[in-house]
Design an enzyme around this catalytic site. Structure first.
Site, short mmCIF file in Angstrom:
data_model
loop_
_atom_site.label_atom_id
_atom_site.label_comp_id
_atom_site.label_asym_id
_atom_site.label_seq_id
_atom_site.Cartn_x
_atom_site.Cartn_y
_atom_site.Cartn_z
N ARG A 228 -49.96 -10.81 -17.78
CA ARG A 228 -49.44 -11.77 -16.74
C ARG A 228 -49.38 -13.08 -17.22
O ARG A 228 -50.42 -13.39 -17.94
CB ARG A 228 -50.26 -11.75 -15.63
CG ARG A 228 -50.02 -12.64 -14.47
CD ARG A 228 -51.01 -12.52 -13.23
NE ARG A 228 -50.84 -13.51 -12.27
CZ ARG A 228 -50.89 -14.68 -12.23
NH1 ARG A 228 -51.68 -15.36 -12.88
NH2 ARG A 228 -50.63 -15.45 -10.99
N LYS B 155 -55.45 -19.93 -20.12
CA LYS B 155 -57.08 -20.00 -19.49
C LYS B 155 -57.89 -20.78 -20.13
O LYS B 155 -57.77 -21.08 -21.37
CB LYS B 155 -57.65 -18.55 -19.27
CG LYS B 155 -57.02 -17.63 -18.33
CD LYS B 155 -57.14 -18.02 -16.92
CE LYS B 155 -56.21 -17.14 -15.90
NZ LYS B 155 -56.89 -15.58 -15.85
#
Length: 273
Positions: free
Chosen positions: A249, A214
């Site tokens: 994830r 991210k």
């Protein structure tokens, strides 16, 4: 899946041209199925197949195009990976129903089932669901996200969505919550939510964290290319696991599995005490 013995690893299979880190890499069915099979070989416990990017600024994809992308992949993976649960990453009830009919067993919904038809689809099929917090829509969620208290607000939202899911007929043990790292949050919001993973467990549902590659990791490490954010992604996954996350994830399955074997050995009680 049995939760609690170790951290479950969900491997990402993006069948999209515009995902923030691997868009366009697995556009054909054969490429996506091979990628999913490789992730299972590397240790993935679940595969999350998505046909619509929800990165910041992403444009929506219509139902027919999303179905065209994901259904053949789910069918192919189900045929060759019969013991590995498949998750469909979608916010559309029509796609969820078709994916579940094709062999998926979990719906990963970035809108947390705010469309009641999504909760109905999951309840009707006995599938599991991941309810994620997102502020706004992908096109605008990172414009200027603001909260009075990000942890309290995200936790209260997820508590309400668990109640809605259970009211719709989904068994609580089939519900998982995700604080939505990077979905309408700045760096400090993301860090605060990661620190609060243990409190999320008090909601009574399983907890999933998706911090892999991210943008906040890039800000903290200086790695502009998402593919260069492995070390930061591993740190986030290990620390989330140490705080009680049931599922992480990730894009990079093999190194995450190895890191979590060590983390789980340290922080989780051996079976039998």
């Amino acid at each position: 899946m049995t939760l609690g013995e170790r951290t479950i690893v969900m491997g990402i299979v993006n069948v999209t041209p515009d995902s923030f880190t691997d868009g366009g890499m697995y556009l054909t069915t054969d490429d996506a199925v091979r990628h999913g099979a490789r992730l299972v070989d590397e240790g993935a416990d679940v595969l999350d197949v998505g046909g619509e990017s929800t990165r910041p600024g992403a444009e929506p994809v219509d139902v027919d195009e999303e179905l065209r992308r994901v259904i053949p992949v789910i069918e192919g993976l189900t045929e060759i990976q019969q013991t590995t649960p498949i998750s469909i990453d979608t916010r559309k009830p029509e796609v969820a129903r078709a994916a579940l009919a094709a062999g998926a067993r979990i719906v990963n919904d970035v809108t947390a089932g705010r469309d009641g038809a999504m909760l109905e689809a999951v309840a009707d099929t006995g599938a599991g669901i991941v309810l994620m917090h997102m502020l706004g829509e992908p096109q605008t969620m990172q414009d200027d996200p603001r909260y009075e208290d990000v942890v309290a607000e995200v936790h209260e939202f997820l508590r309400e969505r668990i109640e809605a899911a259970v009211f719709a007929g989904i068994a609580e043990e089939r519900v998982c919550v995700d604080p939505g790292i990077g979905f309408g949050k700045n760096v400090e919001h993301n860090l605060a939510l990661l620190r609060s993973v243990s409190a999320l467990r008090l909601l009574g549902a399983a907890v999933m964290v998706g911090a892999s590659r991210k943008r906040f990791i890039g800000v903290l490490t200086g790695a502009e290319d998402p593919a260069d954010r492995l070390e930061g992604s591993l740190a986030a996954a290990v620390l989330a696991a140490s705080l009680g996350a049931d599922v992480v994830r990730v894009h990079d399955v093999a190194p995450t599995v190895r890191a979590l074997r060590v983390a789980d050995a340290i922080v989780r009680e051996p079976s039998g005490g």
